[in-house]
Motif scaffolding. Structure first.
Motif, PDB file in Angstrom:
ATOM      1  N   TRP A   3       0.828  -1.204   0.000  1.00 24.99           N
ATOM      2  CA  TRP A   3       0.000   0.000   0.000  1.00 24.99           C
ATOM      3  C   TRP A   3       0.857   1.247   0.000  1.00 24.99           C
ATOM      4  O   TRP A   3       2.061   1.198   0.279  1.00 24.99           O
ATOM      5  CB  TRP A   3      -0.951   0.020   1.187  1.00 24.99           C
ATOM      6  CG  TRP A   3      -0.340  -0.283   2.530  1.00 24.99           C
ATOM      7  CD1 TRP A   3      -0.377  -1.471   3.206  1.00 24.99           C
ATOM      8  CD2 TRP A   3       0.415   0.618   3.357  1.00 24.99           C
ATOM      9  NE1 TRP A   3       0.285  -1.368   4.406  1.00 24.99           N
ATOM     10  CE2 TRP A   3       0.782  -0.099   4.522  1.00 24.99           C
ATOM     11  CE3 TRP A   3       0.793   1.954   3.245  1.00 24.99           C
ATOM     12  CZ2 TRP A   3       1.522   0.472   5.551  1.00 24.99           C
ATOM     13  CZ3 TRP A   3       1.538   2.536   4.266  1.00 24.99           C
ATOM     14  CH2 TRP A   3       1.894   1.793   5.407  1.00 24.99           C
ATOM     15  N   GLN A   4       0.223   2.371  -0.282  1.00 29.08           N
ATOM     16  CA  GLN A   4       0.851   3.688  -0.203  1.00 29.08           C
ATOM     17  C   GLN A   4       0.016   4.569   0.726  1.00 29.08           C
ATOM     18  O   GLN A   4      -1.202   4.461   0.752  1.00 29.08           O
ATOM     19  CB  GLN A   4       0.951   4.345  -1.577  1.00 29.08           C
ATOM     20  CG  GLN A   4       1.835   3.591  -2.562  1.00 29.08           C
ATOM     21  CD  GLN A   4       1.934   4.309  -3.896  1.00 29.08           C
ATOM     22  OE1 GLN A   4       1.461   5.429  -4.050  1.00 29.08           O
ATOM     23  NE2 GLN A   4       2.565   3.662  -4.865  1.00 29.08           N
ATOM     24  N   ASP A   5       0.678   5.439   1.463  1.00 26.46           N
ATOM     25  CA  ASP A   5      -0.042   6.264   2.422  1.00 26.46           C
ATOM     26  C   ASP A   5       0.837   7.455   2.788  1.00 26.46           C
ATOM     27  O   ASP A   5       1.984   7.575   2.338  1.00 26.46           O
ATOM     28  CB  ASP A   5      -0.385   5.442   3.674  1.00 26.46           C
ATOM     29  CG  ASP A   5      -1.624   5.956   4.409  1.00 26.46           C
ATOM     30  OD1 ASP A   5      -2.032   7.102   4.165  1.00 26.46           O
ATOM     31  OD2 ASP A   5      -2.166   5.208   5.242  1.00 26.46           O
ATOM     32  N   LYS A   6       0.296   8.339   3.610  1.00 24.74           N
ATOM     33  CA  LYS A   6       1.056   9.435   4.203  1.00 24.74           C
ATOM     34  C   LYS A   6       0.987   9.297   5.714  1.00 24.74           C
ATOM     35  O   LYS A   6      -0.031   8.859   6.259  1.00 24.74           O
ATOM     36  CB  LYS A   6       0.499  10.793   3.783  1.00 24.74           C
ATOM     37  CG  LYS A   6       0.747  11.168   2.341  1.00 24.74           C
ATOM     38  CD  LYS A   6       0.245  12.571   2.065  1.00 24.74           C
ATOM     39  CE  LYS A   6       0.502  12.975   0.623  1.00 24.74           C
ATOM     40  NZ  LYS A   6       0.052  14.371   0.354  1.00 24.74           N
ATOM     41  N   THR A  46      -0.267   6.743  10.203  1.00 27.34           N
ATOM     42  CA  THR A  46      -0.680   7.071   8.848  1.00 27.34           C
ATOM     43  C   THR A  46      -2.165   7.414   8.770  1.00 27.34           C
ATOM     44  O   THR A  46      -2.947   7.101   9.666  1.00 27.34           O
ATOM     45  CB  THR A  46      -0.397   5.897   7.894  1.00 27.34           C
ATOM     46  OG1 THR A  46      -1.236   4.788   8.259  1.00 27.34           O
ATOM     47  CG2 THR A  46       1.060   5.474   7.964  1.00 27.34           C
ATOM     48  N   GLU A  47      -2.520   8.032   7.664  1.00 25.28           N
ATOM     49  CA  GLU A  47      -3.897   8.476   7.471  1.00 25.28           C
ATOM     50  C   GLU A  47      -4.863   7.315   7.294  1.00 25.28           C
ATOM     51  O   GLU A  47      -5.967   7.323   7.862  1.00 25.28           O
ATOM     52  CB  GLU A  47      -3.968   9.405   6.259  1.00 25.28           C
ATOM     53  CG  GLU A  47      -5.348   9.991   6.005  1.00 25.28           C
ATOM     54  CD  GLU A  47      -5.365  10.991   4.868  1.00 25.28           C
ATOM     55  OE1 GLU A  47      -6.399  11.652   4.676  1.00 25.28           O
ATOM     56  OE2 GLU A  47      -4.331  11.111   4.152  1.00 25.28           O
ATOM     57  N   HIS A  48      -4.476   6.313   6.521  1.00 27.83           N
ATOM     58  CA  HIS A  48      -5.418   5.246   6.156  1.00 27.83           C
ATOM     59  C   HIS A  48      -5.120   3.887   6.799  1.00 27.83           C
ATOM     60  O   HIS A  48      -5.967   2.995   6.754  1.00 27.83           O
ATOM     61  CB  HIS A  48      -5.445   5.075   4.628  1.00 27.83           C
ATOM     62  CG  HIS A  48      -5.837   6.318   3.890  1.00 27.83           C
ATOM     63  ND1 HIS A  48      -7.094   6.866   3.991  1.00 27.83           N
ATOM     64  CD2 HIS A  48      -5.127   7.119   3.061  1.00 27.83           C
ATOM     65  CE1 HIS A  48      -7.158   7.957   3.235  1.00 27.83           C
ATOM     66  NE2 HIS A  48      -5.983   8.138   2.672  1.00 27.83           N
ATOM     67  N   ASN A  49      -3.938   3.731   7.382  1.00 27.28           N
ATOM     68  CA  ASN A  49      -3.563   2.434   7.949  1.00 27.28           C
ATOM     69  C   ASN A  49      -3.241   2.490   9.441  1.00 27.28           C
ATOM     70  O   ASN A  49      -2.842   1.485  10.021  1.00 27.28           O
ATOM     71  CB  ASN A  49      -2.350   1.869   7.195  1.00 27.28           C
ATOM     72  CG  ASN A  49      -2.684   1.510   5.763  1.00 27.28           C
ATOM     73  OD1 ASN A  49      -3.182   0.421   5.481  1.00 27.28           O
ATOM     74  ND2 ASN A  49      -2.427   2.434   4.841  1.00 27.28           N
ATOM     75  N   ARG A  69      -6.948   1.829  11.793  1.00 33.28           N
ATOM     76  CA  ARG A  69      -7.172   3.196  11.318  1.00 33.28           C
ATOM     77  C   ARG A  69      -8.012   3.983  12.320  1.00 33.28           C
ATOM     78  O   ARG A  69      -8.998   3.494  12.855  1.00 33.28           O
ATOM     79  CB  ARG A  69      -7.894   3.152   9.965  1.00 33.28           C
ATOM     80  CG  ARG A  69      -8.216   4.514   9.368  1.00 33.28           C
ATOM     81  CD  ARG A  69      -8.855   4.351   8.007  1.00 33.28           C
ATOM     82  NE  ARG A  69      -9.195   5.642   7.410  1.00 33.28           N
ATOM     83  CZ  ARG A  69      -9.681   5.781   6.183  1.00 33.28           C
ATOM     84  NH1 ARG A  69      -9.884   4.708   5.425  1.00 33.28           N
ATOM     85  NH2 ARG A  69      -9.959   6.990   5.711  1.00 33.28           N
TER      86      ARG A  69
END
Length: 224
Positions: free
Chosen positions: A3-6, A26-29, A107
């Motif tokens: 995955w990719q995230d910030k 992270t924002e989504h994970n 999350r």
């Protein structure tokens, strides 16, 4: 799954000569952990600072061991405050708090938004008071809300009306009860931090067999 995230760097520990184990929120994970190869190189090491925000690419291993993280700087945050020890220690403590109070791969947008908020309030004139309420909001986001008003009575002390805890006779600063950001004195701010720290220790950490973070003690010592 890759995955990719910030996310924000919340801890970094040496893994071997050239690599580190890093934790990000992270924002989504949520909170994620992985190995960053080449983390000791001058190019990467210079921006791998607690509190900085990154683009993160995660590659999980099939054998169940720690996955790999490839990171690129998104926003430089912490270096702005390297000359301001109060704010620097505040950032370090806050990221440590996120590390302690969150679980991996879960999350929580509320927590992520509060991390983002940290860097908005820290430049305000009354940031110490704003940060105290930010702490309380972190506790609330994981299910530990407190309304100080439920524990106090009004009491006349030396001709002034104060809020006093019934069980201990401790004074609670007005701004914590009335939920505003204008304490009467600097001492009220220090008292507020002591009360919130006591709540963190006795209500959240000790029942969950966690130690009181030394990073909070370091931060509080900077306020004296």
């Amino acid at each position: 799954m890759n995955w990719q995230d910030k996310g924000y760097l919340i801890s970094l520990n040496k893994y071997n000569e050239n690599s580190s184990i890093a934790e990000f929120y992270t924002e989504h994970n949520g909170k994620v952990v992985g190995v960053i190869f080449g983390s000791t190189s001058k190019k990467i090491k210079s921006y791998l600072l607690i509190g900085n925000k990154f683009h993160i690419n995660s590659k999980l291993r099939e054998d169940g061991r720690l996955g790999y993280l490839k990171v690129e700087i998104d926003e430089i945050k912490t270096p702005v405050y390297l000359e301001n020890k109060k704010k620097l220690f505040c950032i370090i403590y806050f990221m440590n708090l996120i590390k302690i109070l969150t679980v991996e791969n879960e999350r929580n947008n509320e927590i992520y938004n509060l991390v983002e908020k940290l860097f908005k309030i820290i430049d305000l004139e009354n940031w110490l008071v704003e940060f105290l309420f930010l702490e309380l909001n972190i506790f609330k986001s994981i299910g530990y809300d407190i309304n100080f008003k439920d524990y106090v009575i009004d009491k006349n002390i030396n001709g002034q009306m104060k809020y006093v805890v019934v069980s201990s006779q401790k004074i609670v600063p007005n701004f914590l009860i009335e939920k505003h950001t204008n304490p009467e004195t600097t001492n009220d701010i220090y008292l507020g931090y002591a009360l919130v720290g006591d709540f963190l220790d006795k209500t959240i950490l000790k029942p969950n067999n966690k130690n009181y973070p030394s990073s909070r003690k370091d931060f509080i010592n900077q306020l004296k």
